[in-house]
Design an enzyme around this catalytic site. Structure first.
Site, PDB file in Angstrom:
ATOM      1  N   HIS A   1       0.824  -1.204   0.000  1.00 43.35           N
ATOM      2  CA  HIS A   1       0.000   0.000   0.000  1.00 43.35           C
ATOM      3  C   HIS A   1       0.863   1.262   0.000  1.00 43.35           C
ATOM      4  O   HIS A   1       2.019   1.249   0.422  1.00 43.35           O
ATOM      5  CB  HIS A   1      -0.933   0.001   1.201  1.00 43.35           C
ATOM      6  CG  HIS A   1      -2.026  -1.012   1.090  1.00 43.35           C
ATOM      7  ND1 HIS A   1      -2.993  -1.150   2.049  1.00 43.35           N
ATOM      8  CD2 HIS A   1      -2.315  -1.920   0.124  1.00 43.35           C
ATOM      9  CE1 HIS A   1      -3.827  -2.114   1.683  1.00 43.35           C
ATOM     10  NE2 HIS A   1      -3.434  -2.602   0.522  1.00 43.35           N
TER      11      HIS A   1
ATOM     12  N   GLU B   1       0.778   3.998   1.829  1.00 41.69           N
ATOM     13  CA  GLU B   1       1.230   4.453   3.137  1.00 41.69           C
ATOM     14  C   GLU B   1       2.434   3.635   3.598  1.00 41.69           C
ATOM     15  O   GLU B   1       3.423   4.169   4.111  1.00 41.69           O
ATOM     16  CB  GLU B   1       0.118   4.318   4.188  1.00 41.69           C
ATOM     17  CG  GLU B   1      -1.182   4.980   3.824  1.00 41.69           C
ATOM     18  CD  GLU B   1      -2.147   4.041   3.097  1.00 41.69           C
ATOM     19  OE1 GLU B   1      -1.765   3.423   2.080  1.00 41.69           O
ATOM     20  OE2 GLU B   1      -3.298   3.938   3.532  1.00 41.69           O
TER      21      GLU B   1
ATOM     22  N   CYS C   1      -6.008   1.206   5.525  1.00 42.21           N
ATOM     23  CA  CYS C   1      -6.511  -0.061   6.062  1.00 42.21           C
ATOM     24  C   CYS C   1      -5.906  -0.275   7.456  1.00 42.21           C
ATOM     25  O   CYS C   1      -5.046   0.485   7.899  1.00 42.21           O
ATOM     26  CB  CYS C   1      -6.136  -1.214   5.131  1.00 42.21           C
ATOM     27  SG  CYS C   1      -4.368  -1.618   5.158  1.00 42.21           S
TER      28      CYS C   1
ATOM     29  N   CYS D   1      -1.983  -0.685   7.465  1.00 41.46           N
ATOM     30  CA  CYS D   1      -1.280   0.593   7.325  1.00 41.46           C
ATOM     31  C   CYS D   1      -1.466   1.454   8.573  1.00 41.46           C
ATOM     32  O   CYS D   1      -0.544   2.168   8.979  1.00 41.46           O
ATOM     33  CB  CYS D   1      -1.741   1.325   6.070  1.00 41.46           C
ATOM     34  SG  CYS D   1      -1.167   0.516   4.560  1.00 41.46           S
TER      35      CYS D   1
END
Length: 161
Positions: free
Chosen positions: A79, A81, A106, A109
């Site tokens: 992801h 992040e 999510c 993260c």
């Protein structure tokens, strides 16, 4: 009398969200492109990231669909992040920072955000608001005292031609 400066320039939130939006354009994901920009207390960009395959992994060999089991991109994609956090030379510089993301983080993260000491999340979209991973994310962030807010600035568009 001399000419005055512009007044329609981007404010800090618009500028950093624009960087996150531009970073998302690096993603090869056919359905969801996400970008992130981490900024310190002095409004200096510390790191950026986008969602994509791990370094050294041939993204032509990995599925990009929502398939089942090993045919699901979710098992492979990093992801935005997470990539932005990993892209820093020294993780301690993230303590007290804020992160601008084009999609609400999510739970995985959120854990990385909490662990690195990032104190605020500014997000553009929350299209998975009711998903269990985002509900868990909000619960974790609330418990850890990490603030999060929806981006409220002007629409920032990047024409990549």
């Amino acid at each position: 009398m001399s000419e005055k400066h512009r007044t329609d320039n981007l404010n800090w939130d618009e500028y950093f969200m624009g960087i996150a939006i531009l970073s998302a354009k690096r993603s090869k994901d056919p359905s969801t492109q996400v970008g992130a920009c981490i900024v310190d207390v002095n409004n200096k960009v510390v790191s950026i990231g986008y969602n994509g395959m791990p370094r050294g992994v041939d993204d032509e060999e990995i599925p990009w669909g929502h398939g089942e089991g090993l045919e699901s991109k979710y098992l492979y994609v990093c992801h935005a992040e997470f990539n932005a956090i990993l892209n820093t030379r020294d993780g301690s510089v993230l303590n007290g920072c804020r992160i601008y993301v084009t999609l609400f983080p999510c739970n995985e993260c959120a854990k990385a955000i909490i662990q690195t000491g990032i104190k605020e999340i500014i997000y553009l979209d929350d299209k998975y608001h009711e998903h269990v991973s985002e509900c868990a994310s909000r619960k974790l962030l609330d418990m850890a005292g990490v603030k999060y807010k929806k981006y409220e600035g002007r629409a920032v568009t990047i024409d990549a031609q």
